[in-house]
Structure formats: structure tokens, C-alpha cells
Design a protein around this motif. Structure first.
Motif, PDB file in Angstrom:
ATOM      1  N   THR A 133       0.817  -1.217   0.000  1.00 31.29           N
ATOM      2  CA  THR A 133       0.000   0.000   0.000  1.00 31.29           C
ATOM      3  C   THR A 133       0.848   1.263   0.000  1.00 31.29           C
ATOM      4  N   LEU A 134       2.147   1.118   0.309  1.00 37.00           N
ATOM      5  CA  LEU A 134       3.044   2.273   0.175  1.00 37.00           C
ATOM      6  C   LEU A 134       3.086   2.768  -1.265  1.00 37.00           C
ATOM      7  N   GLY A 135       2.751   1.882  -2.198  1.00 34.31           N
ATOM      8  CA  GLY A 135       2.755   2.283  -3.601  1.00 34.31           C
ATOM      9  C   GLY A 135       1.721   3.349  -3.907  1.00 34.31           C
ATOM     10  N   TYR A 136       0.622   3.393  -3.126  1.00 35.78           N
ATOM     11  CA  TYR A 136      -0.438   4.366  -3.432  1.00 35.78           C
ATOM     12  C   TYR A 136      -0.955   5.124  -2.212  1.00 35.78           C
ATOM     13  N   GLN A 137      -0.666   4.649  -0.976  1.00 32.49           N
ATOM     14  CA  GLN A 137      -1.218   5.281   0.220  1.00 32.49           C
ATOM     15  C   GLN A 137      -0.798   6.744   0.388  1.00 32.49           C
ATOM     16  N   PRO A 138       0.494   7.124   0.199  1.00 34.72           N
ATOM     17  CA  PRO A 138       0.849   8.544   0.351  1.00 34.72           C
ATOM     18  C   PRO A 138       0.090   9.458  -0.610  1.00 34.72           C
ATOM     19  N   ALA A 139      -0.140   8.989  -1.829  1.00 32.89           N
ATOM     20  CA  ALA A 139      -0.890   9.799  -2.792  1.00 32.89           C
ATOM     21  C   ALA A 139      -2.351   9.928  -2.380  1.00 32.89           C
ATOM     22  N   ILE A 140      -2.925   8.842  -1.833  1.00 35.07           N
ATOM     23  CA  ILE A 140      -4.311   8.898  -1.357  1.00 35.07           C
ATOM     24  C   ILE A 140      -4.428   9.902  -0.221  1.00 35.07           C
ATOM     25  N   ALA A 141      -3.467   9.878   0.707  1.00 35.68           N
ATOM     26  CA  ALA A 141      -3.501  10.801   1.842  1.00 35.68           C
ATOM     27  C   ALA A 141      -3.378  12.248   1.381  1.00 35.68           C
ATOM     28  N   ALA A 142      -2.455  12.510   0.444  1.00 36.07           N
ATOM     29  CA  ALA A 142      -2.267  13.877  -0.047  1.00 36.07           C
ATOM     30  C   ALA A 142      -3.492  14.372  -0.800  1.00 36.07           C
ATOM     31  N   LEU A 143      -4.108  13.491  -1.568  1.00 39.71           N
ATOM     32  CA  LEU A 143      -5.291  13.878  -2.334  1.00 39.71           C
ATOM     33  C   LEU A 143      -6.485  14.117  -1.423  1.00 39.71           C
ATOM     34  N   ALA A 144      -6.598  13.331  -0.354  1.00 39.14           N
ATOM     35  CA  ALA A 144      -7.749  13.448   0.547  1.00 39.14           C
ATOM     36  C   ALA A 144      -7.598  14.591   1.536  1.00 39.14           C
TER      37      ALA A 144
ATOM     38  N   GLY B   3      -4.745  16.955   1.630  1.00 38.23           N
ATOM     39  CA  GLY B   3      -3.928  18.098   1.236  1.00 38.23           C
ATOM     40  C   GLY B   3      -2.758  18.289   2.177  1.00 38.23           C
ATOM     41  N   ALA B   4      -2.566  19.523   2.653  1.00 36.56           N
ATOM     42  CA  ALA B   4      -1.450  19.825   3.548  1.00 36.56           C
ATOM     43  C   ALA B   4      -1.575  19.091   4.879  1.00 36.56           C
ATOM     44  N   LEU B   5      -2.780  18.639   5.206  1.00 37.97           N
ATOM     45  CA  LEU B   5      -2.996  17.912   6.463  1.00 37.97           C
ATOM     46  C   LEU B   5      -2.638  16.431   6.363  1.00 37.97           C
ATOM     47  N   ALA B   6      -2.124  15.995   5.231  1.00 34.24           N
ATOM     48  CA  ALA B   6      -1.851  14.576   5.018  1.00 34.24           C
ATOM     49  C   ALA B   6      -0.962  13.960   6.100  1.00 34.24           C
ATOM     50  N   PRO B   7       0.135  14.614   6.528  1.00 33.21           N
ATOM     51  CA  PRO B   7       0.944  14.004   7.591  1.00 33.21           C
ATOM     52  C   PRO B   7       0.159  13.805   8.888  1.00 33.21           C
ATOM     53  N   MET B   8      -0.706  14.782   9.253  1.00 31.47           N
ATOM     54  CA  MET B   8      -1.505  14.632  10.469  1.00 31.47           C
ATOM     55  C   MET B   8      -2.515  13.494  10.320  1.00 31.47           C
ATOM     56  N   ALA B   9      -3.168  13.429   9.158  1.00 29.44           N
ATOM     57  CA  ALA B   9      -4.134  12.360   8.921  1.00 29.44           C
ATOM     58  C   ALA B   9      -3.443  11.001   8.943  1.00 29.44           C
TER      59      ALA B   9
ATOM     60  N   GLU C 257       0.124  17.662  -8.823  1.00 31.67           N
ATOM     61  CA  GLU C 257       0.582  16.360  -9.325  1.00 31.67           C
ATOM     62  C   GLU C 257      -0.177  15.184  -8.709  1.00 31.67           C
ATOM     63  N   PHE C 258      -0.852  15.434  -7.554  1.00 33.94           N
ATOM     64  CA  PHE C 258      -1.621  14.364  -6.920  1.00 33.94           C
ATOM     65  C   PHE C 258      -3.001  14.184  -7.543  1.00 33.94           C
ATOM     66  N   GLN C 259      -3.442  15.173  -8.300  1.00 26.52           N
ATOM     67  CA  GLN C 259      -4.773  15.116  -8.879  1.00 26.52           C
ATOM     68  C   GLN C 259      -4.846  14.044  -9.972  1.00 26.52           C
ATOM     69  N   PRO C 260      -6.059  13.565 -10.292  1.00 26.37           N
ATOM     70  CA  PRO C 260      -6.184  12.579 -11.376  1.00 26.37           C
ATOM     71  C   PRO C 260      -5.519  13.067 -12.653  1.00 26.37           C
ATOM     72  N   GLY C 261      -4.690  12.232 -13.228  1.00 24.22           N
ATOM     73  CA  GLY C 261      -3.933  12.611 -14.413  1.00 24.22           C
ATOM     74  C   GLY C 261      -2.568  13.176 -14.097  1.00 24.22           C
ATOM     75  N   GLY C 262      -2.328  13.527 -12.814  1.00 24.00           N
ATOM     76  CA  GLY C 262      -1.027  14.058 -12.412  1.00 24.00           C
ATOM     77  C   GLY C 262       0.026  12.965 -12.347  1.00 24.00           C
ATOM     78  N   ALA C 263       1.286  13.384 -12.400  1.00 28.69           N
ATOM     79  CA  ALA C 263       2.382  12.410 -12.440  1.00 28.69           C
ATOM     80  C   ALA C 263       2.541  11.641 -11.137  1.00 28.69           C
ATOM     81  N   ALA C 264       2.035  12.207 -10.010  1.00 25.55           N
ATOM     82  CA  ALA C 264       2.173  11.544  -8.708  1.00 25.55           C
ATOM     83  C   ALA C 264       0.890  10.867  -8.262  1.00 25.55           C
ATOM     84  N   ASN C 265      -0.138  10.897  -9.062  1.00 27.64           N
ATOM     85  CA  ASN C 265      -1.405  10.278  -8.677  1.00 27.64           C
ATOM     86  C   ASN C 265      -1.256   8.763  -8.588  1.00 27.64           C
ATOM     87  N   GLY C 266      -1.421   8.232  -7.379  1.00 31.04           N
ATOM     88  CA  GLY C 266      -1.299   6.795  -7.165  1.00 31.04           C
ATOM     89  C   GLY C 266       0.125   6.278  -7.142  1.00 31.04           C
TER      90      GLY C 266
END
Length: 655
Positions: free
Chosen positions: A63-74, A76-82, A316-325
Motif C-alpha cells: 500500500t506504500l505504492g499508493y497510500q501517500p498519494a491517497i492521503a495527499a489527495l484526501a 492536502g497539507a494535512l496529510a501528515p496529520m491524517a 501532481e496528486f490530482q487525477p492525471g497528475g504524475a504523482a497520482n497513485g
């Protein structure tokens, strides 16, 4: 004691010869995957707990393959806290719950087995089938989603040829087929590959995170920029906590490895003092496995969320962005170049693809432990290879239906994971309460509320997940009931044992190698009732000699069970000799006992019935679901299927 499968001494049909026969034997080999098949008396050694951790970690760590991107997308800047909140739930909620599950259900059934014991008869069976539907949703979508994500990483790599684009379905199908081939070969190869893949993947992730942290230490400007954005949008710290709680259900995929962990724990090496009822060494190994996996994953989740949120532009986290997923893959290419990034991509592709191995192993453990025992699967479901073929076909169907779309399958995956975690929380809460562990019951109760809230929030926000789970549940229930109907007239007993009193009654009551048995429902057991039954049998069936008649009484135990060991005891009541036993079904129990008497004593039973009053269809349904009903014709049908040779078949008389 005889195994029932050995009762009928039937004439074996000619066995097919050649390649077809060898393939059929290989396919149905029930010892496939058993390292000690050649020496059944040897104690299975299994694997070390850290090796099995790598097997379950294929699902968890991938899940490390996609979890950080999910957190950032959901968040935003609060991803580390979430993500920190996710880690707290992991260590303080999921970990203690599943350590308890491992202790109380050490054979891999997980919370499903714990909850099954709480509900009797068909209520428990239906409840188990529903939970198996959610488990199937979790494990099967793990296979298809991870393979689809692996194919996405293949396509997005800068060195991948352009003609790969648009071929995600075909690539995913190939990956799933390769997974099936590995399991058809055997389980040892899967464990060995899992250890190597997990070690390489975690090492590469550690390198990416370490380089990213070093970059932030050298140039802290991204940290300052992130802090300004965070305080500008969330000035109130309590508001930050509230938002993190709201987005937490979207991050719940980071909890996905616990159910897989307990599902594969039977692969952990047993200790010298382990018993079937209390495999202490295996339980201790499972607890180490869960703790080590949770701590390892927590560290990686926190640091990966920090570096990806701070170093990757939000668009880049948005759908179509290079970091999405693929947030860490983005950093691997950006920080260490396309050469290292491609190595990282290969490792990610392999572990995502192989994450389906832990899920497939979980299904191969769960299904044979439940459905064949319920009579709700064909006998071949106990063999590994045919079951692998069926599961791979299901996975391929899901892939085609969802067009290998990762986002489209995410809701179903999260729903399956969260429902099983909620059931685990409820199970351990009830267990602690029954054992009068007051404070633990309260703690587990709070954890259950957290899991139930997360499940409910996920279902409300992404209802597609529960719809897909409902499809799996409906499919399992329908197929299970059809199988139960088709197998209803099998000889449903695993063994039959006659005690000394029963043997004495059989021997003393037999004449000319014939034993006269009268079937009697043990509801009214007065002397008058036995005399009435004997008189009816004499008049209706013209018994030649009533002095040597023996009554046979079957008490229905758990009628929802399919088969069990039958123990026949002999007794005398009001001067009448009686054979009595308990079984899930009257008809199949009488048939099994008659065959055991024939085989163990050489005496041919003649069993006398009276016709059952009432509607035949209703009686048939009573037989199917309550173990009673139209006893006489069904007993005869069970005997007919079990013993094709008429001259060797116990006689059935009805009057």
C-alpha cells in the motif's frame, strides 16, 4: 471406527489412462501445498514468523505504492496529520484487536470463526456466509486492484514503449495468470518470492525516504512553505484534528494487512509442544508478526507522507497528475534519476502484482475451512489447485468488468477491509466481556465504535463498495445453497463408532445374519409408545419375528452442519433394545449406521419405517434445512447412492 467413504465396497469404474488421468490426479491432489505429504506422521514445520510476515506484508507493505498519494489527495497539507492518526489507530486499535484474534482463532479463520460460535444453527451459517462475502470482496479485489495498479506503474514508467499505453486490461490479465501459475506449482515458491520482494521493496523505499529527508534538511524551504499553507487554511489546531478525523476513512486502506495476517498464520512454524487446540508457538509467532509489521508500516507511512506532501506539488496528486497513485515513485525518479526510479518501479510492480499472493493464500485457507464443512462446496474445493483455477477465473472476470481501473475498485476494497475489521472488533469485545475482562471489554468496545464509524462513513461516501460486496455475498450464498441441495443425499458422516453395548445388542438381536431395526423418533419414549410402534411395524411390514427387533433413534444435533462423527450407543428402555446417536440429519445418519453395521459385523440390517404425514415438498425442505422430513425414501436414496450393488445394500421397508 470406519471412515464413511470406506463403507460401500463398490466396484470401482475403470480408471482413465494416459495424460488425462495423470493431469486429473495432479489437479485433485489434496496434499498439494503440504510439505509433509510424503510422511503424514511427521509434524509440519511451516515457516518462520518473519517469512510469513513477508507473505502478509505483500498486501500490507504494497500500500506504500499508493497510500501517500491517497492521503495527499484526501487531506492536502494535512496529510501528515491524517497519516499520524492512521498510525495511532493501527498501533492502539487494530494491533491489539488482531493480536487477540490470533490468540483465539489460531487456525486462520479470524474473527469469522469467533463470531460463528456466538450464533447457533442456520443463523451462524448465514452470518458466516455474509462475512465470507466481505472477505471475498477484500481478498479478490486485492488481487485485481493490486495487479491493475502494477500494470499502471508499468505503463507510466518513462522507459516503457508507447504501444503499452491503452493495454492496461491485457497487462493486468497476464499478471493475474502468472500469479495463478505460481500457486499451481506450490506454496513454497510463493513464500520464498515473498521474502525477497518485501526485503527489496522496503530497502528501496527506505533509500527514497532517506534521500528525501536529507534534501529537506539541506533545503528546509518546502517545510516553511508547507507550514504557511497549513496555518493559512487551518488556523485552529482543533479544526485540524476535526478535518483529519473526517478524512480518516479515505485512508483506511492503510489497515489492509491485518486480516491477511491472521488468515495466513497457519503457515507459521509450530512448536514442539503445540497442539491443535493450543498452538502456543504459532500464536506467539503470529503476535510477533503483527507487531513487527505494524511498527514497520507505521514508520514508513509517517515518513512517506511527510516527504511526499512537502516535496511534490499539489497538482501532481490530482487525477492525471504524475504523482497520482505513485507518489514515492515520483520522488524516486525526481530525486534519484530515471535509472534508480525504474528499479524502484520494477520493485513496486512486482510487490503490487504479488500482493495478490497473500490474498489468494487467505482465500485458500478460508474457503476449505468453511464451505466444504457446511456442505456448501463440492468436495474438490478442499484441493488447492482446482480452487486456484476458480479464484483466478473470478479475478479475471472482475478485471474485465472494471476495465482494470484502480479507482473503480478502491471502494469495494475499502468496504471489505473495514467490515472485516469491524467484525474483529466486535468479536474480541464480546470475548472479553464473556471472560469478565471488564476494562478490556470497554477498550475493545471503543475500538469497535471507531471501526464501525469508519465503515459507515466509507459506505456513505462510496456506496459502490457495498454494492460490489453485495454481489459477492449473493454469489456465495446462492452457490452454497445450490451445492448443499446437490449434496444433500450424500453419506453425511465423517465416521461411525459403535460402543460395546451397541455391538452386544446387534450381535444378540441378529438372526441368520439379519438385523431388524425400527426407526423411532425419540420424542415420546414411554413403554406404550414403543409397543405401539412395534405393533404397527408388525402389521404394516409383516415382521417375521418381533422378539429380536431393535429400535434405532437419531437425535438431530446441529441440523445446519453437513457432517460429523457419529457415535452409536446401545441402551435398554422399558425392556426394548435401542441404538441411539446424534447427527445433523436423520436419514443420512441411519444410512451410515446401517452400512457400518454391515461392514463391521457382516450382519445385513433391515430398517423399517412408516410413511411421514404431510406435504412431500414441505417434508423435503424440512430434510434440507432441519435434518428431518421424509425419512424413509431419503434413507433409501442415500443408501442407493452410497452402495450401487443392490445385493449389498441394506434393506428399507416402509408401511
Amino acid at each position: 471406527m470406519n471412515k464413511v467413504s470406506g463403507f460401500p465396497k463398490r466396484v470401482s469404474p475403470a480408471q482413465p489412462k494416459g495424460r488425462t488421468a495423470r493431469f486429473s490426479t495432479w489437479l485433485r491432489d489434496t496434499d498439494a501445498g503440504n510439505e509433509h505429504a510424503e510422511n503424514p506422521d511427521a509434524k509440519p514445520t511451516g515457516h518462520r514468523w518473519w517469512q510469513v510476515m513477508c507473505l502478509s506484508g505483500l498486501d500490507y507493505f504494497s500500500t506504500l505504492g499508493y497510500q501517500p498519494a491517497i492521503a495527499a489527495l484526501a487531506a492536502g497539507a494535512l496529510a501528515p496529520m491524517a497519516t499520524l492518526l492512521l498510525v495511532i489507530v493501527t498501533l492502539c486499535a487494530a494491533l491489539p484487536v488482531y493480536r487477540r484474534v490470533a490468540e483465539e482463532s489460531p487456525h486462520g479463520q479470524g474473527s469469522i470463526a469467533m463470531l460463528e460460535r456466538l450464533l447457533p444453527h442456520w443463523k451462524g451459517k448465514v452470518f458466516v456466509l455474509v462475512l465470507l462475502g466481505f472477505a471475498a470482496t477484500d481478498f479478490m479485489i486485492t488481487i485485481t486492484l493490486s495487479s491493475a495498479d502494477a500494470s499502471a506503474h508499468i505503463i507510466e514508467n518513462p522507459f516503457t514503449p508507447d504501444w503499452f499505453h491503452g493495454q492496461q486490461i491485457a497487462i493486468t490479465v497476464i499478471l493475474i495468470l502468472l500469479l495463478g501459475v505460481l500457486f499451481m506449482r506450490g506454496f513454497q515458491e510463493v513464500i520464498s518470492l515473498a521474502v525477497g520482494l518485501v526485503a527489496a521493496y522496503l530497502l528501496l523505499n527506505a533509500v527514497v525516504i532517506a534521500v528525501s529527508v536529507a534534501s529537506l534538511i539541506k533545503n528546509p524551504a518546502p517545510v516553511d512553505h508547507w507550514w504557511l499553507n497549513l496555518t493559512a487554511s487551518h488556523a485552529n489546531p482543533w479544526l485540524m484534528v476535526a478535518v483529519a478525523l473526517l478524512v480518516f476513512p479515505k485512508l483506511a486502506l492503510g489497515l489492509s494487512g491485518f486480516e491477511t495476517g491472521v488468515a495466513v498464520m497457519p503457515q507459521i512454524k509450530a512448536g514442539a509442544g503445540d497442539t491443535e487446540a493450543n498452538p502456543r508457538a504459532r500464536i506467539a509467532g503470529a503476535k510477533k508478526m503483527l507487531l513487527t509489521a505494524a511498527l514497520t508500516m507505521s514508520i514508513f507511512l509517517v515518513f512517506s507522507s511527510i516527504v511526499t506532501t512537502l516535496l511534490i506539488p499539489a497538482p501532481e496528486f490530482q487525477p492525471g497528475g504524475a504523482a497520482n497513485g505513485r507518489a514515492l515513485s515520483f520522488l524516486a525518479h525526481d530525486m534519484l534519476g530515471d535509472g534508480f526510479g525504474s528499479v524502484y518501479d520494477i520493485s513496486t510492480i512486482l510487490i503490487l502484482w504479488f500482493a495478490g499472493a497473500s490474498a489468494l493464500a487467505g482465500m485458500l485457507n478460508l474457503i476449505p475451512r468453511y464451505l466444504p464443512r457446511f456442505g456448501m462446496a463440492p468436495e474438490w474445493a478442499s484441493a488447492v489447485r482446482p480452487l486456484v483455477l476458480v479464484l483466478i477465473v473470478v479475478a479475471l472476470t472482475i478485471t474485465v468488468l472494471f476495465e482494470a481501473d484502480v479507482d473503480a475498485q478502491g471502494a469495494a476494497y475499502a468496504t471489505g477491509v473495514l467490515v472485516l475489521m469491524s467484525s474483529a472488533g466486535v468479536a474480541v469485545t464480546i470475548s472479553a466481556r464473556r471472560k469478565k475482562q471488564h476494562w478490556r471489554a470497554i477498550g475493545f468496545g471503543v475500538i469497535s465504535v471507531v471501526f464501525l464509524y469508519t465503515t459507515g462513513a466509507n459506505v456513505v461516501e462510496r456506496p459502490d463498495g457495498i454494492k460490489i460486496a453485495a454481489f459477492f455475498i449473493t454469489g456465495i450464498i446462492v452457490i452454497s445453497l445450490i451445492s448443499r441441495l446437490r449434496r444433500s443425499t450424500e453419506l453425511r458422516a465423517t465416521s461411525v463408532t459403535l460402543d460395546d453395548a451397541a455391538k452386544e445388542i446387534i450381535t444378540s438381536a441378529s438372526q441368520n445374519s439379519i438385523l431388524q431395526l425400527i426407526a423411532h423418533e425419540p420424542v415420546r419414549v414411554t413403554a406404550a409408545r414403543y409397543r405401539h410402534k412395534l405393533m404397527h411395524a408388525q402389521m404394516a411390514s409383516h415382521l417375521p419375528d418381533v422378539s429380536q427387533v431393535v429400535f434405532i433413534e437419531i437425535t438431530v444435533s446441529d441440523f445446519s452442519d453437513f457432517a460429523q462423527d457419529i457415535e452409536v450407543t446401545g441402551t435398554t428402555r422399558h425392556g426394548f433394545k435401542i441404538l441411539q446417536a446424534a447427527a445433523p440429519s436423520v436419514s443420512t445418519a441411519i444410512a451410515a449406521i446401517c452400512l457400518e453395521i454391515r461392514d463391521s459385523t457382516g450382519i445385513m440390517p433391515h430398517i423399517y419405517f412408516r410413511w411421514t404425514e404431510g406435504d412431500p415438498m414441505r417434508n423435503m425442505l424440512r430434510f434440507m434445512f432441519l435434518g428431518q422430513g421424509e425419512i424413509a425414501p431419503l434413507t433409501r436414496e442415500v443408501l442407493r447412492e452410497a452402495e450401487p450393488e443392490i445385493s449389498r445394500r441394506p434393506w428399507v421397508h416402509v408401511g
